[in-house]
Scaffold this active site. Sequence first.
Site, PDB file in Angstrom:
ATOM      1  N   ASP A  51     -12.308 -26.145  -6.867  1.00  0.00           N
ATOM      2  CA  ASP A  51     -11.495 -25.970  -8.667  1.00  0.00           C
ATOM      3  C   ASP A  51     -12.258 -26.804  -9.608  1.00  0.00           C
ATOM      4  OD1 ASP A  51     -10.110 -24.599  -8.009  1.00  0.00           O
ATOM      5  OD2 ASP A  51      -7.880 -25.684  -8.332  1.00  0.00           O
ATOM      6  N   SER A  96     -16.019  14.429   1.157  1.00  0.00           N
ATOM      7  CA  SER A  96     -14.795  13.423   2.666  1.00  0.00           C
ATOM      8  C   SER A  96     -15.573  14.171   3.603  1.00  0.00           C
ATOM      9  CB  SER A  96     -13.333  14.035   1.448  1.00  0.00           C
ATOM     10  OG  SER A  96     -14.176  16.374   2.138  1.00  0.00           O
ATOM     11  N   LEU A  97     -14.415  13.792   4.572  1.00  0.00           N
ATOM     12  CA  LEU A  97     -14.561  13.914   6.298  1.00  0.00           C
ATOM     13  C   LEU A  97     -13.694  15.468   6.386  1.00  0.00           C
ATOM     14  CD1 LEU A  97     -14.455  10.119   7.333  1.00  0.00           C
ATOM     15  CD2 LEU A  97     -16.413  11.104   6.884  1.00  0.00           C
ATOM     16  N   GLU A 128     -15.830   3.571  13.179  1.00  0.00           N
ATOM     17  CA  GLU A 128     -14.926   3.048  12.871  1.00  0.00           C
ATOM     18  C   GLU A 128     -13.016   2.728  12.807  1.00  0.00           C
ATOM     19  OE1 GLU A 128     -16.952   2.824   8.797  1.00  0.00           O
ATOM     20  OE2 GLU A 128     -18.763   2.914   9.879  1.00  0.00           O
ATOM     21  N   LYS A 130     -10.419   4.071  10.249  1.00  0.00           N
ATOM     22  CA  LYS A 130      -9.993   4.657   8.783  1.00  0.00           C
ATOM     23  C   LYS A 130      -9.420   3.998   8.051  1.00  0.00           C
ATOM     24  CE  LYS A 130     -10.088   8.840   7.252  1.00  0.00           C
ATOM     25  NZ  LYS A 130      -9.479   9.040   5.378  1.00  0.00           N
ATOM     26  N   ASP A 132      -6.965   3.147   5.444  1.00  0.00           N
ATOM     27  CA  ASP A 132      -6.369   4.004   3.764  1.00  0.00           C
ATOM     28  C   ASP A 132      -5.853   3.431   2.385  1.00  0.00           C
ATOM     29  OD1 ASP A 132      -4.479   6.215   3.114  1.00  0.00           O
ATOM     30  OD2 ASP A 132      -3.008   5.316   4.636  1.00  0.00           O
ATOM     31  N   TYR A 240     -18.702   0.470   3.668  1.00  0.00           N
ATOM     32  CA  TYR A 240     -19.760   1.442   5.268  1.00  0.00           C
ATOM     33  C   TYR A 240     -20.016   2.517   5.462  1.00  0.00           C
ATOM     34  CZ  TYR A 240     -15.513   4.074   3.557  1.00  0.00           C
ATOM     35  OH  TYR A 240     -14.124   4.654   2.275  1.00  0.00           O
ATOM     36  N   LYS A 331     -19.273   8.558  13.939  1.00  0.00           N
ATOM     37  CA  LYS A 331     -20.272   8.582  12.744  1.00  0.00           C
ATOM     38  C   LYS A 331     -21.411   8.406  13.716  1.00  0.00           C
ATOM     39  CE  LYS A 331     -18.716   6.136   8.928  1.00  0.00           C
ATOM     40  NZ  LYS A 331     -19.061   5.291   7.432  1.00  0.00           N
ATOM     41  N   LYS A 355      -7.558  11.462  13.273  1.00  0.00           N
ATOM     42  CA  LYS A 355      -6.461  10.824  12.224  1.00  0.00           C
ATOM     43  C   LYS A 355      -5.051  10.377  13.590  1.00  0.00           C
ATOM     44  CE  LYS A 355      -6.814  12.160   7.626  1.00  0.00           C
ATOM     45  NZ  LYS A 355      -5.882  12.032   6.637  1.00  0.00           N
ATOM     46  N   CYS A 449      30.643  -3.648  -9.585  1.00  0.00           N
ATOM     47  CA  CYS A 449      29.684  -4.559  -8.682  1.00  0.00           C
ATOM     48  C   CYS A 449      30.859  -4.642  -7.449  1.00  0.00           C
ATOM     49  CB  CYS A 449      29.666  -5.936  -9.655  1.00  0.00           C
ATOM     50  SG  CYS A 449      28.341  -7.201  -7.954  1.00  0.00           S
ATOM     51  N   CYS A 452      31.924  -8.142  -7.430  1.00  0.00           N
ATOM     52  CA  CYS A 452      32.432  -9.735  -8.276  1.00  0.00           C
ATOM     53  C   CYS A 452      33.082  -8.451  -8.858  1.00  0.00           C
ATOM     54  CB  CYS A 452      31.627 -10.477  -9.142  1.00  0.00           C
ATOM     55  SG  CYS A 452      30.663  -9.035 -10.654  1.00  0.00           S
ATOM     56  N   CYS A 467      24.274  -5.298 -12.326  1.00  0.00           N
ATOM     57  CA  CYS A 467      25.284  -6.584 -12.426  1.00  0.00           C
ATOM     58  C   CYS A 467      24.682  -6.841 -13.081  1.00  0.00           C
ATOM     59  CB  CYS A 467      26.295  -7.307 -10.518  1.00  0.00           C
ATOM     60  SG  CYS A 467      27.275  -8.149 -11.312  1.00  0.00           S
ATOM     61  N   CYS A 472      28.497 -13.961 -10.819  1.00  0.00           N
ATOM     62  CA  CYS A 472      28.870 -13.078  -9.578  1.00  0.00           C
ATOM     63  C   CYS A 472      28.413 -13.512  -9.155  1.00  0.00           C
ATOM     64  CB  CYS A 472      27.779 -11.644  -9.696  1.00  0.00           C
ATOM     65  SG  CYS A 472      27.872 -10.313  -8.604  1.00  0.00           S
TER      66      CYS A 472
HETATM   67  S1  IVH Z   1     -17.497   6.912   5.795  1.00  0.00           S
HETATM   68  C1  IVH Z   1     -18.898  11.358   3.773  1.00  0.00           C
HETATM   69  N1  IVH Z   1     -15.236   5.311   6.628  1.00  0.00           N
HETATM   70  O1  IVH Z   1     -12.209   8.360   4.378  1.00  0.00           O
HETATM   71  C2  IVH Z   1     -17.432  10.547   3.566  1.00  0.00           C
HETATM   72  N2  IVH Z   1     -14.820   6.963   4.974  1.00  0.00           N
HETATM   73  O2  IVH Z   1     -11.893  11.639   3.940  1.00  0.00           O
HETATM   74  C3  IVH Z   1     -18.603   9.011   4.225  1.00  0.00           C
HETATM   75  N3  IVH Z   1     -12.520   6.612   4.599  1.00  0.00           N
HETATM   76  O3  IVH Z   1     -13.419   9.042   0.893  1.00  0.00           O
HETATM   77  C4  IVH Z   1     -16.771   8.256   4.402  1.00  0.00           C
HETATM   78  N4  IVH Z   1     -12.387   4.328   6.324  1.00  0.00           N
HETATM   79  O4  IVH Z   1     -12.376   7.243   1.426  1.00  0.00           O
HETATM   80  C5  IVH Z   1     -16.141   6.274   5.766  1.00  0.00           C
HETATM   81  N5  IVH Z   1     -14.524   4.013   7.646  1.00  0.00           N
HETATM   82  C6  IVH Z   1     -14.846   4.244   7.322  1.00  0.00           C
HETATM   83  C7  IVH Z   1     -13.618   5.187   6.226  1.00  0.00           C
HETATM   84  C8  IVH Z   1     -13.465   6.272   4.799  1.00  0.00           C
HETATM   85  C9  IVH Z   1     -12.005   5.406   5.050  1.00  0.00           C
HETATM   86  C10 IVH Z   1     -12.111   7.305   3.244  1.00  0.00           C
HETATM   87  C11 IVH Z   1     -12.672   7.029   2.808  1.00  0.00           C
HETATM   88  C12 IVH Z   1     -13.561   8.932   2.362  1.00  0.00           C
HETATM   89  C13 IVH Z   1     -12.149   9.272   3.039  1.00  0.00           C
HETATM   90  C14 IVH Z   1     -13.425  10.948   3.562  1.00  0.00           C
END
Ligand code: IVH
Length: 708
Positions: A51, A96-97, A128, A130, A132, A240, A331, A355, A449, A452, A467, A472
């Site tokens: 700080d 997306s995956l 890795e 996934k 959330d 990632y 990957k 998943k 309530c 009370c 309440c 109370c």
């Molecule tokens: S790689 C071509 N690595 O999953 C997409 N995605 O369905 C490459 N996610 O939008 C993404 N952990 O929000 C990757 N270790 C990870 C991840 C990850 C979570 C999510 C990410 C992405 C979605 C793909």
Amino acid sequence: MIHLTKSGLSKGNGALKKVEKRIAELRKVIRHHDHLYHTLDRPEISDFDYDKLLSELQKLEAENPECITPDSPTQRVGSKPLDQFEKQEHRVPMLSLSNSYSPEDIVAFDERVKKFLDRDQDVEYFCEPKLDGLAIELIYENGVLTSALTRGDGLVGENVYSNVKTIKSVPLKLNDENPPALLEVRGEVVMHKQDFKAINEQGEEEGTQVFANPRNAAAGTLRQLDPRITAQRPLKMYCYSLGATDGIAFSSQSQLISDLAKLDLPTLDLAKDSKKLESIVKKAQSLKEGEYFLPPLTVKISTAEQAVEYYEFIEAVRHQLPFDIDGIVIKVNDFKLQDQLGFIARSPRWATAAKYQPEQGETVIENIDVQVGRTGALTPVAKLKPVKVGGVTISNATLHNQDEIDRKDVRIGDSVVVQRAGDVIPEVVEVISSKRPKSSKPFKLPKDCPVCSEPVEQLEGEAKSRCVNPLCAAIMKESLKHFVARRAMNIDKLGEKIVEQLNQEGLVNSFSDLYKLKEEELLELERQGKKSVENILKSIEKSKDIELGRFIYALGIRFVGEQTAQTLAKHFKTLDAFLNTNADELTAINDVGPKVAESIMGRLNNKKFVSEVNELIQVGIRIKEMASGNSSGKQPLKGLNIVVTGSLPMGRNEIKDLITDLGGKSAGSVSKKTDYVLAGEDAGSKLTKAEELGVKVLAWEDFQALIQ
Ligand code: IVH
């Protein structure tokens, strides 16, 4: 550890150069400690020393605003609210995956990869968790963070830079002497489960926002237009993958992750061998529910079998991880092979997400209890026939409020599906209506309530009924627990159990009763020996010296959390000034909205409340009032009323604090009483009003001159 030279600044020739050098030095050291603390979890200096460095930098920047740059560590804290986020196109689309749900799917993925590449040998994969949360793209231009985009529709995202820069583990500047011209890094922004729990508890107590799970909390926080609120909510990010780059290249996923870490970007650590994984599972099994750890979680592997083992490994440890995950990502490690594999539709052929099935269980609602919280809010809680879900026995599930009960049509006696939402709060997902007993009736919360028997109220726009009887017993019991809590009066030897006992026995019915407790009375309580009673009395005595902010917080006024209590203390400086305020003055304080002001005035106009506060002073509470004046003791703004507007080189809150420190006052609106309006760029109606009323307008430089 980086060492600093002594600042020793002097005015006169070359002073600016010296200041610039010192500012650069401080920034470097602070960045280093930010990284150690927020990313590596390995601080090397105390919060106090940190700080000190930060306030030295803040001071130098305030005195030399021309030196402020967006990558300075002082620029993390919330800037002014936005009207909306700007849309920005992704240079490389965010796709997306494809999803897998079982070991068989993983094996099939590996077979597809090999077939496409037309090879028999094993392919190296990088695995890795996934995460959330929310995917975010960080854009670094010449090493400086310049934008942070949401995924949006994959092609165009929203620039949430002002929020993302408040995430302490995200560097505002890369750790690289020769940074690349462009580096776009993607990752997931999450809220840790523990932080989510704390925020929801606070939201529940203060009657503000409550989120369904950590993902929603992270999303809600990032999409929030006021970065000052984001800055108060702890978010984390783990990187990632890549977007566009210029002047930097990587050959594989494993190299990418280790190189990103070298640039100080937050990533998940690599678990180097399978032995390590075994010991991590053991460690996870030794932890209790609600205890978390973050071991190395990523691996490099070369067979589908190992990928399945990894899938099972993460499943075995997932509940003990600090964040929610919903699967793993596999990957192809080599980027050349990734290029060969390319994409199909909107997903890469080189990766898949495996998943986990959501963990749910079926049970019966035996009863619905209605609990009354500290703020009087009525919360219905389903009492369940105990059921094991994901290794944890669930016997309660919150039903939130009447709207939620109606929406799901939950009744006593119903068979229901329950799940652990985001690992934290058990919730009722749905009613199995085919199993409903014929005699069941819709459940309605009581009109009085349950503690009370006074009638409850439901304010417009609020989901919960409350309440409102300050006497109370349920409210008092909860208020007492809040009052003694560590962050409030910190009566550390009075645990919740004892407070409950004292309240039940009728010994403590108000805050001030705590200070009238006698040794004999405490000795009569169950399981209290002479030594522990002595300790209790000592800690009660110790709590009598308290700072104003903590005292206000301890009083448990609805909507007044720690942050607001501190703001009030800074503004009013003395308890008397606070007790004698009015709604106008309150709403003029930055960060105090009309709802908060109304709640405070409700208490201050309540005779019982005020007499209780006076009683606390009578029994010996000594409030350490906020020192007025800055460290130099100079008060160049004494008696001046200055309204701040428009965008200025320092954050508006910081300027207001500075004004107060220098003896002035800073109201929210311009009136005849205003001495000056300090106006930055894009100043709007306040500037017009000042001109109408003939109030003198200061530019930033004029203000600087005034305070010198
Ligand atoms: S790689 C071509 N690595 O999953 C997409 N995605 O369905 C490459 N996610 O939008 C993404 N952990 O929000 C990757 N270790 C990870 C991840 C990850 C979570 C999510 C990410 C992405 C979605 C793909």
